[in-house]
Scaffold this active site. Structure first.
Site, PDB file in Angstrom:
ATOM      1  N   ASP A   6       0.872  -1.161   0.000  1.00 30.44           N
ATOM      2  CA  ASP A   6       0.000   0.000   0.000  1.00 30.44           C
ATOM      3  C   ASP A   6       0.917   1.221   0.000  1.00 30.44           C
ATOM      4  O   ASP A   6       2.095   1.118   0.338  1.00 30.44           O
ATOM      5  CB  ASP A   6      -0.893  -0.048   1.250  1.00 30.44           C
ATOM      6  CG  ASP A   6      -1.712   1.204   1.407  1.00 30.44           C
ATOM      7  OD1 ASP A   6      -2.317   1.656   0.411  1.00 30.44           O
ATOM      8  OD2 ASP A   6      -1.738   1.758   2.529  1.00 30.44           O
ATOM      9  N   ASP A   8      -0.084   5.046   0.964  1.00 30.77           N
ATOM     10  CA  ASP A   8      -0.258   6.030   2.038  1.00 30.77           C
ATOM     11  C   ASP A   8      -0.241   5.344   3.404  1.00 30.77           C
ATOM     12  O   ASP A   8      -1.022   4.426   3.662  1.00 30.77           O
ATOM     13  CB  ASP A   8      -1.578   6.795   1.855  1.00 30.77           C
ATOM     14  CG  ASP A   8      -1.608   7.591   0.558  1.00 30.77           C
ATOM     15  OD1 ASP A   8      -0.536   7.984   0.069  1.00 30.77           O
ATOM     16  OD2 ASP A   8      -2.716   7.819   0.033  1.00 30.77           O
TER      17      ASP A   8
HETATM   18 MG   LIG Z   1      -2.759   3.109   3.634  1.00 28.09          MG
END
Ligand SMILES: [Mg+2]
Ligand SMILES: [Zn+2]
Length: 185
Positions: A6, A8
């Protein structure tokens, strides 16, 4: 090994506010180096990121490209590379098939690497939807405590994902340390 990250809260700082430009995009200390270390150990790195800020009109594809160019430049400066970035630009109400916890982004990654399955891959995230998407796609889910990770860990204690054993690390750098040392690096 294929390692899907992922973005962020895993690679860059994330406090719950949308990151709308490359200037607002700041790596978590050690994360860029961790990606490069994984690459140098022969792992392939892909990113699967929900970016509904596009559908919401907070930023455009040019800004997203600029964020990803910044990320790729930083990783390349450390001698690594990001092989593929899959992102979902849709709104949660768009009923797309790519927004995590659905598996469309992971399916794009599987196809990019011409794999029959993502079994044996690892999905590293800071949110429950990352772990659910990873598990649904056959990956081993890993949680980091950066970004949303501490909240996610608390909620997982109260409401585990059925049938899923989640491994947890303080941050991406600690994950890389553990994986590389298990591999004898
Ligand atoms: Mg995230
Ligand atoms: Zn989507």
């Amino acid at each position: 090994m294929l390692i899907i990250l992922d973005r962020d809260g895993v690679i860059n700082e994330y406090d719950g506010n949308y990151i709308c430009s490359a200037d607002e995009w700041h790596p978590i200390p050690g994360s860029v180096e961790a990606v490069a270390r994984l690459c140098n150990a022969g792992h392939r790195i892909a990113i699967a990121t929900n970016q509904s800020g596009i559908a919401r009109g907070y930023f455009g594809f040019d800004e997203l490209d600029a964020m990803h160019e910044k990320l790729e430049r930083l990783v390349e400066a450390q001698g690594g590379c990001i092989d593929f970035i899959a992102y979902c630009p849709h709104h949660p109400n768009d009923q797309c098939h790519c927004r995590k916890p659905l598996t469309g982004l992971l399916e794009q990654i599987r196809q990019h690497f011409h794999l029959d399955t993502l079994k044996g891959a690892i999905m590293v995230g800071d949110s429950r939807k990352d772990l659910e998407a990873g598990h649904a796609a056959g990956c081993q889910p890993v949680l980091v405590r950066t970004g949303n990770g501490q909240d996610t860990e608390r909620h997982l204690d109260a409401r585990p994902i059925p049938g899923v054993e989640v491994t947890i690390y303080d941050n991406l750098s600690k994950f890389a340390d553990a994986l590389l040392s298990a591999e004898g690096w």
